[in-house]
Motif scaffolding. Structure first.
Motif, PDB file in Angstrom:
ATOM      1  N   GLU A   1       0.677  -1.308   0.066  1.00 52.89           N
ATOM      2  CA  GLU A   1      -0.166   0.018  -0.111  1.00 52.89           C
ATOM      3  C   GLU A   1       0.905   1.287   0.082  1.00 52.89           C
ATOM      4  OE1 GLU A   1      -3.303   2.580  -0.072  1.00 52.89           O
ATOM      5  OE2 GLU A   1      -3.104   0.286  -0.489  1.00 52.89           O
TER       6      GLU A   1
ATOM      7  N   ARG B   1       1.622   1.892  -3.593  1.00 53.68           N
ATOM      8  CA  ARG B   1       0.574   2.325  -4.167  1.00 53.68           C
ATOM      9  C   ARG B   1       0.187   3.942  -4.020  1.00 53.68           C
ATOM     10  NH1 ARG B   1      -5.693   0.003  -4.350  1.00 53.68           N
ATOM     11  NH2 ARG B   1      -5.431   0.317  -2.145  1.00 53.68           N
TER      12      ARG B   1
ATOM     13  N   THR C   1      -3.738  -4.238  -3.311  1.00 61.00           N
ATOM     14  CA  THR C   1      -2.818  -2.806  -3.852  1.00 61.00           C
ATOM     15  C   THR C   1      -2.886  -2.654  -5.141  1.00 61.00           C
ATOM     16  OG1 THR C   1      -0.925  -3.989  -3.526  1.00 61.00           O
ATOM     17  CG2 THR C   1      -1.685  -3.090  -1.619  1.00 61.00           C
TER      18      THR C   1
END
Length: 515
Positions: free
Chosen positions: A313, A316, A347
């Motif tokens: 994450e 991202r 993600t």
């Protein structure tokens, strides 16, 4: 903490980025474990070094071939740990499990050489730490282990905490391939940067080689400087593509898309900046959008997915921040650029194409994005402007120039500050002979990662200077029976699948770290 990986109560929490599910809890090695691993490798090294160069080469070939036998379990594990599609993972295993010709080239680079009345022989350093990335958990271990072992070294592997299981499986396979005859020759550690830092700074580590972020590379260089350890670094990139007005636009567009989206753009030498001559910009952008539209973000284990999730994450969010900053600065988003709903698992980030990117949008033009984003800017078409734009970066890993006028493309290529420059191809396309070094300019590297120059960095040269022609006995016969191919590029299977979807030894500690 690489990519936000959690360490809890002495265990790495290994998470599948496509589902968010915990794969396994992996125990972190202690300082005592590091000390024991380095000591065990040292004990095993003299017996390994006592073999001839040809014998070591043959043993390494056999061990590497063993990776093919575990492909059915290794490839899915790679996909689950870091997200690349199963097809890409299988290609990575295939492309690094038959390295016989590569091993022969490495052996030839370590053989004694005669120059007039002098003979050059090579001696390994001692204990070497080599840091390789999480985005290619098979390839980097193999490409670094081969020259280390053939030079007569023992190895300690510390995989990135992002891929402890898949990198661990690769290391264990090599351990089994060599370990029965040479127990302790390869060692495996697990952990985060703290474990890697202790290993790099270990008093029995004599050389450091690293692939990863420029920031981490600088820390390794600083730590190594305290004891004057030699260092090899391959760091980040913000790699440009220049498309001139006489380029084959179909080829340029296909390469731009392929080498910006493969592996979810998580490649140190991905195409992150494109400068296209304004006269052909509209046609080029249309071809890029059409080609990129065929790419589908999804679980790498699922048929039809061509882009897996970002590794985390954290990654991202970095990608999306760069995209949004570019749009705010005036770029047009013609494809993707939208964060999936928070309710969606994984993600994932869609394939994204930005056009009319102003060079003043510093995040997207200067910082390493490391995601499935293609950022296109235009320029007048002049050579000087193309060179200035492409070189306006602190990085200098790879670049590419597209033009049907090879002399013109060559002039530009020679003036680009990059270690590898493709002319009507990308340096990752498979055209580069493996004897060529893979090297970063500016803040993208220090030393050579591979090629003849790189392989020889795992050993020290010594000149034996005779007052007359050296006797035949001065050239050890260790290279007998070895031969090297006339030309060797990266294995075709790996490239194709990516396009689709000397006498004395020492100990090497292989640190598999961020990237």
């Amino acid at each position: 903490m690489v990519q936000g990986v959690k360490i809890q109560n002495g265990f790495i929490i290994d998470i599948n980025p496509a589902t968010g599910e915990v794969i396994e809890r992996v125990k972190v090695s202690t300082h005592a474990d590091v000390d024991a691993a380095v000591a065990a490798a040292r004990r095993a090294q003299p017996g390994w070094a006592a073999l001839t160069l040809a014998e070591r080469t043959a043993a390494v070939k056999a061990a590497v071939r063993g990776l093919g036998a575990i492909k059915s379990t290794l490839a899915p594990l790679i996909t689950k740990e870091m997200g690349k599609t199963l097809r890409e993972a299988e290609a990575e295993v295939d492309g690094n499990s038959n390295m016989d010709d590569y091993c022969d080239l490495v052996a030839a680079a370590n053989a004694p050489e005669a120059h007039g009345g002098s003979v050059i022989v090579r001696h390994p350093h001692g204990v070497v730490s080599i840091c390789s990335p999480w985005n290619y958990p098979v390839e980097e271990i193999v490409l670094l282990s081969i020259p280390a072992l053939i030079a007569g070294n023992a190895i300690v592997v510390k995989p990135s905490e992002v891929v402890p299981l898949s990198s661990g499986a690769v290391t264990k396979c090599l351990m089994e391939g060599l370990g029965s005859a040479h127990p302790g020759l390869l060692q495996l550690l697990q952990g985060d940067g703290e474990v890697g830092s202790y290993l790099v700074s270990h008093p029995d580590v004599d050389m450091c080689a690293f692939t990863g972020s420029t920031a981490t590379g600088a820390k390794i260089l600083e730590a190594a400087s305290r004891t004057l350890k030699p260092v090899v670094l391959e760091c980040g990139g913000k790699d440009p593509m220049v498309v001139l007005d006489d380029a084959d636009l179909d080829q340029a567009a296909a390469d731009a898309v392929q080498f910006s989206l493969q592996n979810c753009g998580q490649v140190c030498c991905a195409v992150e900046r494109v400068y296209v001559a304004s006269a052909v910009a509209e046609a080029f952008e249309a071809k890029v959008k059409l080609a990129a539209s065929a790419w589908v973000a999804g679980d790498g284990m699922r048929e039809g997915s061509t882009i897996g999730p970002c590794a985390s994450e954290m990654q991202r969010q970095t990608v999306h921040r760069h995209v949004q900053a570019a749009i705010k600065a005036g770029a047009r988003c013609v494809l993707g650029g939208v964060m999936p709903p928070s309710s969606d698992m994984g993600t994932f980030y869609p394939p994204t194409v930005l056009t009319s990117v102003p060079h003043s949008a510093r995040a997207i033009t200067q910082e390493e994005t490391f995601g499935p984003v293609l950022a296109i800017s235009t320029f007048s078409g002049g050579e000087a402007e193309a060179i200035a734009l492409a070189n306006d970066s602190t990085y200098g890993l790879t670049a590419s120039v597209y033009s049907n006028d090879l002399a013109r493309a060559g002039r530009i290529a020679e003036k680009l500050s990059a270690g590898q420059v493709g002319i009507n191809n990308n340096p990752l396309s498979g055209a580069r002979d493996m004897r060529c070094p893979f090297v970063g300019h500016k803040r993208s590297g220090y030393g050579s990662h591979s090629g003849v120059d790189g392989w020889r960095q795992f050993s020290r040269p010594k000149s034996l200077v005779y007052s007359a022609a050296p006797p035949a006995a001065a050239l050890p016969g260790q290279a007998a029976g070895l031969s090297a191919p006339a030309v060797l590029t990266r294995p075709a299977g790996l490239v194709a699948a990516i396009v689709l979807g000397a006498a004395v030894g020492a100990t090497v500690a292989l640190v598999i770290a961020r990237r």
